[in-house]
Enzyme design. Structure first.
Site, PDB file in Angstrom:
ATOM      1  N   HIS A 156       5.474  -6.334 -10.964  1.00 62.64           N
ATOM      2  CA  HIS A 156       5.436  -5.991  -9.547  1.00 62.64           C
ATOM      3  C   HIS A 156       4.671  -7.015  -8.714  1.00 62.64           C
ATOM      4  O   HIS A 156       4.985  -7.206  -7.535  1.00 62.64           O
ATOM      5  CB  HIS A 156       4.773  -4.611  -9.390  1.00 62.64           C
ATOM      6  CG  HIS A 156       4.762  -4.094  -7.988  1.00 62.64           C
ATOM      7  ND1 HIS A 156       5.903  -3.656  -7.354  1.00 62.64           N
ATOM      8  CD2 HIS A 156       3.743  -3.937  -7.095  1.00 62.64           C
ATOM      9  CE1 HIS A 156       5.588  -3.239  -6.128  1.00 62.64           C
ATOM     10  NE2 HIS A 156       4.297  -3.398  -5.951  1.00 62.64           N
ATOM     11  N   ASP A 200       9.086  -4.513 -13.429  1.00 57.95           N
ATOM     12  CA  ASP A 200       8.231  -3.895 -12.425  1.00 57.95           C
ATOM     13  C   ASP A 200       8.033  -2.424 -12.792  1.00 57.95           C
ATOM     14  O   ASP A 200       8.989  -1.651 -12.862  1.00 57.95           O
ATOM     15  CB  ASP A 200       8.900  -4.026 -11.052  1.00 57.95           C
ATOM     16  CG  ASP A 200       8.019  -3.584  -9.900  1.00 57.95           C
ATOM     17  OD1 ASP A 200       7.133  -2.738 -10.106  1.00 57.95           O
ATOM     18  OD2 ASP A 200       8.230  -4.082  -8.777  1.00 57.95           O
ATOM     19  N   GLY A 253       0.836  -1.199   0.000  1.00 51.08           N
ATOM     20  CA  GLY A 253       0.000   0.000   0.000  1.00 51.08           C
ATOM     21  C   GLY A 253       0.873   1.253   0.000  1.00 51.08           C
ATOM     22  O   GLY A 253       1.527   1.533  -0.998  1.00 51.08           O
ATOM     23  N   SER A 270       6.737  -4.317  -1.782  1.00 47.48           N
ATOM     24  CA  SER A 270       6.295  -2.994  -2.197  1.00 47.48           C
ATOM     25  C   SER A 270       6.385  -2.042  -1.002  1.00 47.48           C
ATOM     26  O   SER A 270       7.448  -1.924  -0.397  1.00 47.48           O
ATOM     27  CB  SER A 270       4.884  -3.078  -2.791  1.00 47.48           C
ATOM     28  OG  SER A 270       4.526  -1.894  -3.440  1.00 47.48           O
ATOM     29  N   TRP A 271       5.297  -1.362  -0.631  1.00 46.74           N
ATOM     30  CA  TRP A 271       5.337  -0.556   0.599  1.00 46.74           C
ATOM     31  C   TRP A 271       5.730  -1.436   1.784  1.00 46.74           C
ATOM     32  O   TRP A 271       6.384  -0.955   2.718  1.00 46.74           O
ATOM     33  CB  TRP A 271       3.990   0.109   0.859  1.00 46.74           C
ATOM     34  CG  TRP A 271       3.834   0.561   2.274  1.00 46.74           C
ATOM     35  CD1 TRP A 271       3.093  -0.042   3.257  1.00 46.74           C
ATOM     36  CD2 TRP A 271       4.460   1.693   2.895  1.00 46.74           C
ATOM     37  NE1 TRP A 271       3.222   0.641   4.446  1.00 46.74           N
ATOM     38  CE2 TRP A 271       4.056   1.717   4.246  1.00 46.74           C
ATOM     39  CE3 TRP A 271       5.321   2.677   2.431  1.00 46.74           C
ATOM     40  CZ2 TRP A 271       4.487   2.685   5.148  1.00 46.74           C
ATOM     41  CZ3 TRP A 271       5.759   3.650   3.331  1.00 46.74           C
ATOM     42  CH2 TRP A 271       5.331   3.647   4.670  1.00 46.74           C
TER      43      TRP A 271
END
Length: 331
Positions: A307, A279, A52, A123-124
């Site tokens: 990704h 990605d 996120g 990711s986050w």
């Protein structure tokens, strides 16, 4: 080796499992953090840090780990998933920063009586995992990271100001559609104004466009023809509001390159980095910068992947990394 033989060797997820424990942890103020545990209560603790920000956990995140070897802890970060209050209803992002989330992780570790744990994030989730490890180095046994995101201005400009749109121009048109041309020189500011405005219809339209842009660019396969969580209104509003809040504030880091500037503090920790060559959401440049700053970490560049953690090569790399970590940590 033929493609068929290679596919036969690709590791998939472990079987679905259910939590043996779940609950809510008060986090100060109005926030309550949902958490759950599955797998082997006596296994190696691993905490899964979702993306996120604002993405929330999902049951399949339990399945990257051998349930006989791992004690698997999932939690929903502030404002999303099952944590309360949910950002789709509560219009305040009070007490919701990277450092609040780091404190929540440390409080959860203490609550569960865990001395040290493996930290797994994509990711986050890679951002927050790195921030946690830098602040609480002695509590991290290993790191498994995917889709490296350092929340640098260049990364945000790439994804929200047209760079990625050169690869996904059809999807980019849908993303910019809610914003008047006069405001498109700063897409993030234009979206933040509408996501936090009083017009609920405009908020919903912009939230779905914001979430859809990310959801449609995750995979090397491009937009999915099947409905995804990014098209769910409540998810989209929370996701868009929380993401844009964090990105507006540069991840709440002191400098644009804070994570790389502090990576020397964690270079002794066993680590695995899995990155898709194609990605678009978190381009490989950041993973490469991290790899150069942290050469001791095992770096798995997946040639045919974007990704998404469900791209076969990424999934395979993550499961293998989790399996390898068991061998390293129990040697």
């Amino acid at each position: 080796m033929t493609d068929q033989a290679l596919a036969a060797q690709t590791k998939g997820l472990y079987p679905e499992i259910e939590p043996y424990d779940y609950g809510y942890m008060p986090a100060g103020g109005k926030h309550q953090i949902y958490y759950e545990q599955s797998g082997n209560p006596q296994g190696i603790p691993v905490v899964v840090v979702h993306g996120g920000p604002g993405g929330g956990t999902s049951p399949n995140l339990r399945c990257y780990f051998n349930p006989d070897a791992y004690r698997i802890i999932l939690f929903d970060q502030r404002g999303c998933g099952k944590s309360r209050p949910h950002a789709s209803q509560d219009m305040s992002l009070e007490d919701n920063t990277t450092w609040h989330l780091v404190a929540d992780m440390e409080a959860l570790r203490e609550k569960l009586g865990i001395d040290t744990w493996v930290v797994f994030g994509g990711s986050w989730g890679s951002t927050l995992s790195l921030a946690y490890a830098i602040r609480h180095t002695d509590r991290v046994r290993a790191l498994i990271l995917r889709g490296i995101f350092l929340v640098r201005k260049a990364e945000l400009d790439w994804f929200y100001q047209g760079g990625a749109g050169q690869i996904f121009p059809d999807v980019w048109e849908r993303f910019v559609a809610p914003i008047p041309e006069a405001e498109r020189n700063d897409m993030m500011a234009a979206y933040i104004k509408r996501l936090n405005g009083d017009d609920r219809n405009e908020q919903m339209r912009c939230a779905l466009a914001w979430a859809g842009w990310e959801g449609d660019t995750l995979s090397i396969e491009g937009p999915s023809e099947n409905p995804t969580k990014f098209a769910e209104p409540d998810f989209a509003v929370a996701f868009a509001r929380i993401e844009s809040w964090y990105f507006k504030n540069g991840g709440f880091f002191e400098t644009d390159n804070w994570l790389l500037e502090n990576v020397h503090k964690i270079r002794h920790i066993p680590a695995w980095i899995v990155q898709g060559r194609y990605d678009v959401v978190t381009p490989m440049a950041s993973a490469w910068d991290l790899h150069k700053a942290w050469p001791e970490a095992r770096f798995n560049l997946v040639k045919k992947a974007g990704h998404s953690s469900s791209d076969p090569g990424i999934l395979d790399g993550l499961v293998r990394a989790a399996d390898e970590a068991v061998a390293v940590l129990t040697a």
